[in-house]
Design a protein around this motif. Structure first.
Motif, PDB file in Angstrom:
ATOM      1  N   VAL A 124     -49.332  16.304  43.001  1.00  0.00           N
ATOM      2  CA  VAL A 124     -48.911  14.896  43.084  1.00  0.00           C
ATOM      3  C   VAL A 124     -50.131  13.964  43.083  1.00  0.00           C
ATOM      4  O   VAL A 124     -50.153  12.985  42.322  1.00  0.00           O
ATOM      5  CB  VAL A 124     -48.004  14.659  44.317  1.00  0.00           C
ATOM      6  N   PRO A 125     -51.184  14.223  43.878  1.00  0.00           N
ATOM      7  CA  PRO A 125     -52.348  13.328  43.831  1.00  0.00           C
ATOM      8  C   PRO A 125     -53.017  13.279  42.458  1.00  0.00           C
ATOM      9  O   PRO A 125     -53.501  12.230  42.040  1.00  0.00           O
ATOM     10  CB  PRO A 125     -53.298  13.912  44.887  1.00  0.00           C
ATOM     11  N   GLU A 126     -53.016  14.403  41.730  1.00  0.00           N
ATOM     12  CA  GLU A 126     -53.611  14.407  40.388  1.00  0.00           C
ATOM     13  C   GLU A 126     -52.762  13.584  39.420  1.00  0.00           C
ATOM     14  O   GLU A 126     -53.298  12.873  38.563  1.00  0.00           O
ATOM     15  CB  GLU A 126     -53.765  15.845  39.888  1.00  0.00           C
ATOM     16  N   VAL A 127     -51.448  13.665  39.544  1.00  0.00           N
ATOM     17  CA  VAL A 127     -50.552  12.836  38.721  1.00  0.00           C
ATOM     18  C   VAL A 127     -50.808  11.367  39.018  1.00  0.00           C
ATOM     19  O   VAL A 127     -50.925  10.545  38.106  1.00  0.00           O
ATOM     20  CB  VAL A 127     -49.066  13.195  38.967  1.00  0.00           C
ATOM     21  N   CYS A 128     -50.926  11.032  40.295  1.00  0.00           N
ATOM     22  CA  CYS A 128     -51.181   9.642  40.683  1.00  0.00           C
ATOM     23  C   CYS A 128     -52.504   9.154  40.121  1.00  0.00           C
ATOM     24  O   CYS A 128     -52.611   8.012  39.645  1.00  0.00           O
ATOM     25  CB  CYS A 128     -51.167   9.509  42.199  1.00  0.00           C
ATOM     26  N   ALA A 129     -53.520  10.006  40.148  1.00  0.00           N
ATOM     27  CA  ALA A 129     -54.828   9.629  39.607  1.00  0.00           C
ATOM     28  C   ALA A 129     -54.731   9.387  38.104  1.00  0.00           C
ATOM     29  O   ALA A 129     -55.310   8.426  37.582  1.00  0.00           O
ATOM     30  CB  ALA A 129     -55.858  10.717  39.915  1.00  0.00           C
ATOM     31  N   TRP A 130     -53.989  10.244  37.396  1.00  0.00           N
ATOM     32  CA  TRP A 130     -53.818  10.067  35.956  1.00  0.00           C
ATOM     33  C   TRP A 130     -53.084   8.755  35.657  1.00  0.00           C
ATOM     34  O   TRP A 130     -53.485   8.001  34.778  1.00  0.00           O
ATOM     35  CB  TRP A 130     -53.048  11.252  35.360  1.00  0.00           C
ATOM     36  N   LEU A 131     -52.023   8.498  36.398  1.00  0.00           N
ATOM     37  CA  LEU A 131     -51.273   7.248  36.202  1.00  0.00           C
ATOM     38  C   LEU A 131     -52.154   6.037  36.467  1.00  0.00           C
ATOM     39  O   LEU A 131     -52.110   5.060  35.722  1.00  0.00           O
ATOM     40  CB  LEU A 131     -50.044   7.215  37.116  1.00  0.00           C
ATOM     41  N   GLY A 132     -52.938   6.101  37.517  1.00  0.00           N
ATOM     42  CA  GLY A 132     -53.832   4.987  37.834  1.00  0.00           C
ATOM     43  C   GLY A 132     -54.874   4.763  36.761  1.00  0.00           C
ATOM     44  O   GLY A 132     -55.179   3.629  36.394  1.00  0.00           O
ATOM     45  N   ALA A 133     -55.407   5.864  36.207  1.00  0.00           N
ATOM     46  CA  ALA A 133     -56.439   5.757  35.174  1.00  0.00           C
ATOM     47  C   ALA A 133     -55.870   5.320  33.833  1.00  0.00           C
ATOM     48  O   ALA A 133     -56.493   4.536  33.113  1.00  0.00           O
ATOM     49  CB  ALA A 133     -57.151   7.102  35.018  1.00  0.00           C
ATOM     50  N   ARG A 134     -54.689   5.803  33.486  1.00  0.00           N
ATOM     51  CA  ARG A 134     -54.115   5.521  32.179  1.00  0.00           C
ATOM     52  C   ARG A 134     -53.305   4.235  32.138  1.00  0.00           C
ATOM     53  O   ARG A 134     -53.299   3.529  31.143  1.00  0.00           O
ATOM     54  CB  ARG A 134     -53.211   6.665  31.723  1.00  0.00           C
ATOM     55  N   CYS A 135     -52.583   3.966  33.201  1.00  0.00           N
ATOM     56  CA  CYS A 135     -51.666   2.828  33.201  1.00  0.00           C
ATOM     57  C   CYS A 135     -52.190   1.672  34.043  1.00  0.00           C
ATOM     58  O   CYS A 135     -51.702   0.558  33.910  1.00  0.00           O
ATOM     59  CB  CYS A 135     -50.285   3.264  33.695  1.00  0.00           C
ATOM     60  N   GLY A 136     -53.138   1.968  34.927  1.00  0.00           N
ATOM     61  CA  GLY A 136     -53.726   0.933  35.759  1.00  0.00           C
ATOM     62  C   GLY A 136     -52.715   0.174  36.603  1.00  0.00           C
ATOM     63  O   GLY A 136     -52.912  -0.988  36.917  1.00  0.00           O
ATOM     64  N   ASP A 137     -51.626   0.836  36.949  1.00  0.00           N
ATOM     65  CA  ASP A 137     -50.543   0.150  37.654  1.00  0.00           C
ATOM     66  C   ASP A 137     -50.315   0.802  39.009  1.00  0.00           C
ATOM     67  O   ASP A 137     -49.837   1.929  39.096  1.00  0.00           O
ATOM     68  CB  ASP A 137     -49.274   0.223  36.808  1.00  0.00           C
ATOM     69  N   GLY A 138     -50.651   0.095  40.073  1.00  0.00           N
ATOM     70  CA  GLY A 138     -50.469   0.617  41.419  1.00  0.00           C
ATOM     71  C   GLY A 138     -49.017   0.888  41.755  1.00  0.00           C
ATOM     72  O   GLY A 138     -48.713   1.788  42.538  1.00  0.00           O
ATOM     73  N   ASP A 139     -48.095   0.125  41.153  1.00  0.00           N
ATOM     74  CA  ASP A 139     -46.672   0.342  41.408  1.00  0.00           C
ATOM     75  C   ASP A 139     -46.222   1.712  40.905  1.00  0.00           C
ATOM     76  O   ASP A 139     -45.469   2.415  41.566  1.00  0.00           O
ATOM     77  CB  ASP A 139     -45.819  -0.742  40.750  1.00  0.00           C
ATOM     78  N   LEU A 140     -46.713   2.101  39.714  1.00  0.00           N
ATOM     79  CA  LEU A 140     -46.356   3.413  39.176  1.00  0.00           C
ATOM     80  C   LEU A 140     -46.939   4.526  40.033  1.00  0.00           C
ATOM     81  O   LEU A 140     -46.297   5.549  40.262  1.00  0.00           O
ATOM     82  CB  LEU A 140     -46.855   3.558  37.735  1.00  0.00           C
ATOM     83  N   VAL A 141     -48.155   4.316  40.500  1.00  0.00           N
ATOM     84  CA  VAL A 141     -48.800   5.304  41.366  1.00  0.00           C
ATOM     85  C   VAL A 141     -47.982   5.484  42.642  1.00  0.00           C
ATOM     86  O   VAL A 141     -47.707   6.605  43.072  1.00  0.00           O
ATOM     87  CB  VAL A 141     -50.250   4.894  41.685  1.00  0.00           C
ATOM     88  N   GLN A 142     -47.559   4.376  43.226  1.00  0.00           N
ATOM     89  CA  GLN A 142     -46.769   4.441  44.452  1.00  0.00           C
ATOM     90  C   GLN A 142     -45.416   5.107  44.208  1.00  0.00           C
ATOM     91  O   GLN A 142     -44.962   5.921  45.015  1.00  0.00           O
ATOM     92  CB  GLN A 142     -46.575   3.054  45.044  1.00  0.00           C
ATOM     93  N   LEU A 143     -44.770   4.787  43.104  1.00  0.00           N
ATOM     94  CA  LEU A 143     -43.482   5.422  42.784  1.00  0.00           C
ATOM     95  C   LEU A 143     -43.644   6.929  42.609  1.00  0.00           C
ATOM     96  O   LEU A 143     -42.824   7.708  43.093  1.00  0.00           O
ATOM     97  CB  LEU A 143     -42.885   4.819  41.513  1.00  0.00           C
ATOM     98  N   ALA A 144     -44.711   7.339  41.926  1.00  0.00           N
ATOM     99  CA  ALA A 144     -44.955   8.773  41.731  1.00  0.00           C
ATOM    100  C   ALA A 144     -45.187   9.465  43.065  1.00  0.00           C
ATOM    101  O   ALA A 144     -44.688  10.569  43.296  1.00  0.00           O
ATOM    102  CB  ALA A 144     -46.150   8.981  40.803  1.00  0.00           C
TER     103      ALA A 144
END
Length: 115
Positions: A37-57
């Motif tokens: 889960v933390p690696e998915v969040c890191a990828w989302l943050g790096a690729r999408c730059g959206d904290g909301d998506l990171v939090q949802l994940a």
């Protein structure tokens, strides 16, 4: 679940700590299907730059395997809106799936991994 009020907002027990941990993780070099889960969040943050998506994940406990299986319907049920945002994320996920497939095929064929 237990909730508490922090800075005027209601936070589910552990959700804030998990999302903070996601932001501190690094994007893994390993196969996306094996990401935590933390690696998915890191990828989302790096690729999408959206904290909301990171939090949802983080809230939904999205692993790499689950990330690769996401559909527009899944994203909609998770609360990702508007549709253009879901489409953008789906394009990123398609690229991730293609990258993983290419690496698997090269591995089977005995070739080298792409740069």
């Amino acid at each position: 679940m237990d909730t508490e009020v922090q800075d005027g907002a209601e936070v589910q027990d552990g959700a804030e700590a998990l999302s903070e941990g996601c932001l501190l993780a690094e994007v893994s070099e390993g196969p996306p299907a094996q990401w935590s889960v933390p690696e998915v969040c890191a990828w989302l943050g790096a690729r999408c730059g959206d904290g909301d998506l990171v939090q949802l994940a983080a809230e939904h406990g999205v692993s790499g395997r689950a990330l690769l299986r996401m559909t527009e319907g899944t994203l909609r049920r998770m609360g990702v809106a508007p549709r253009s945002r879901r489409r953008e994320l789906l394009r990123e996920l398609l690229g991730l799936r293609l990258q993983q497939e290419l690496e698997e095929l090269l591995s089977i064929a005995g070739g080298e991994h792409p740069p």
